[in-house]
Design a protein around this motif. Structure first.
Motif, PDB file in Angstrom:
ATOM      1  N   LEU A   1       0.834  -1.199   0.000  1.00 23.35           N
ATOM      2  CA  LEU A   1       0.000   0.000   0.000  1.00 23.35           C
ATOM      3  C   LEU A   1       0.873   1.254   0.000  1.00 23.35           C
ATOM      4  O   LEU A   1       0.566   2.234  -0.674  1.00 23.35           O
ATOM      5  CB  LEU A   1      -0.945  -0.008   1.203  1.00 23.35           C
ATOM      6  CG  LEU A   1      -1.941   1.140   1.296  1.00 23.35           C
ATOM      7  CD1 LEU A   1      -2.765   1.256   0.020  1.00 23.35           C
ATOM      8  CD2 LEU A   1      -2.847   0.947   2.498  1.00 23.35           C
ATOM      9  N   ALA A   2       1.986   1.207   0.716  1.00 21.66           N
ATOM     10  CA  ALA A   2       2.920   2.340   0.722  1.00 21.66           C
ATOM     11  C   ALA A   2       3.480   2.573  -0.688  1.00 21.66           C
ATOM     12  O   ALA A   2       3.664   3.725  -1.106  1.00 21.66           O
ATOM     13  CB  ALA A   2       4.045   2.083   1.714  1.00 21.66           C
ATOM     14  N   GLN A   3       3.719   1.497  -1.424  1.00 17.31           N
ATOM     15  CA  GLN A   3       4.216   1.636  -2.801  1.00 17.31           C
ATOM     16  C   GLN A   3       3.174   2.324  -3.688  1.00 17.31           C
ATOM     17  O   GLN A   3       3.514   3.171  -4.519  1.00 17.31           O
ATOM     18  CB  GLN A   3       4.583   0.265  -3.368  1.00 17.31           C
ATOM     19  CG  GLN A   3       5.832  -0.319  -2.745  1.00 17.31           C
ATOM     20  CD  GLN A   3       6.073  -1.767  -3.145  1.00 17.31           C
ATOM     21  OE1 GLN A   3       5.149  -2.493  -3.492  1.00 17.31           O
ATOM     22  NE2 GLN A   3       7.326  -2.184  -3.076  1.00 17.31           N
ATOM     23  N   LYS A   4       1.900   1.967  -3.513  1.00 22.37           N
ATOM     24  CA  LYS A   4       0.836   2.625  -4.281  1.00 22.37           C
ATOM     25  C   LYS A   4       0.763   4.107  -3.937  1.00 22.37           C
ATOM     26  O   LYS A   4       0.628   4.956  -4.817  1.00 22.37           O
ATOM     27  CB  LYS A   4      -0.531   1.981  -3.976  1.00 22.37           C
ATOM     28  CG  LYS A   4      -0.790   0.677  -4.646  1.00 22.37           C
ATOM     29  CD  LYS A   4      -2.207   0.242  -4.311  1.00 22.37           C
ATOM     30  CE  LYS A   4      -2.590  -1.045  -4.972  1.00 22.37           C
ATOM     31  NZ  LYS A   4      -3.980  -1.420  -4.670  1.00 22.37           N
ATOM     32  N   LEU A   5       0.837   4.418  -2.635  1.00 23.13           N
ATOM     33  CA  LEU A   5       0.779   5.815  -2.196  1.00 23.13           C
ATOM     34  C   LEU A   5       1.964   6.608  -2.728  1.00 23.13           C
ATOM     35  O   LEU A   5       1.811   7.764  -3.151  1.00 23.13           O
ATOM     36  CB  LEU A   5       0.728   5.886  -0.670  1.00 23.13           C
ATOM     37  CG  LEU A   5      -0.593   5.442  -0.037  1.00 23.13           C
ATOM     38  CD1 LEU A   5      -0.421   5.223   1.455  1.00 23.13           C
ATOM     39  CD2 LEU A   5      -1.696   6.452  -0.314  1.00 23.13           C
TER      40      LEU A   5
END
Length: 167
Positions: free
Chosen positions: A116-120
């Protein structure tokens, strides 16, 4: 096995209940929020075995092992979102998550998993992941529990009134 509502460990098989039309396996504490459902025997289907080639084990490390999230992730995410003029709802749609997840991350109540951090990072054009320093530091720090979001993390239950008074 974990309760699908609150995330606690369930001793035994758990209780199968229907809550708002959804059938879940929950702990005895959360069973009061639904109506019990009878267990049905699973239908056995004939399965034909197919030969496959053995899969080689990957030698690459997973992203969870290589990176960690910066400490001020909540502030970085909120400020980047505001700079781009996005609402929490629009950001949530762009990354395929719920608005409540974005709100909890921005308030520091939820540490986003690596994926999710990568998407953000991609959507907000910010840096949230840093390489882990060394294996020595990793052994000293206690391991964090893997992220499992349950329905109980998102929903707030109201107590049901037993007898309604007619006016």
């Amino acid at each position: 096995m974990e309760c699908e509502l609150c995330g606690r460990k369930i001793q035994g098989r758990g209780i199968k209940v229907r809550i708002e039309g959804v059938i879940m396996r929950v702990c005895s504490e959360c069973a009061k929020y639904g109506t019990p459902v009878k267990e049905s025997r699973p239908i056995r289907l004939a399965v034909r075995k197919v030969r496959t080639r053995p899969v080689k084990a990957s030698t690459r490390r997973r992203p969870e092992e290589e990176f960690e999230i910066v400490e001020d992730y909540a502030t970085r995410i909120r400020e980047a979102r505001e700079m781009l003029g996005l609402t929490r709802e629009l950001l949530a749609r762009q990354i395929g998550e719920k608005e409540s997840v974005i709100r909890r991350i921005e308030h520091g109540q939820l540490v986003p998993p690596i994926w999710l951090a990568q998407k953000l990072e991609r959507v907000l054009k910010i840096k949230l992941l840093v390489p882990k320093e060394s294996l020595e530091e990793e052994t000293i720090e206690p391991r964090r529990r893997s992220f499992v979001l349950t329905l109980g993390d998102i929903v707030v239950f109201k107590e049901r009134k037993e007898g309604r008074e007619e006016a």
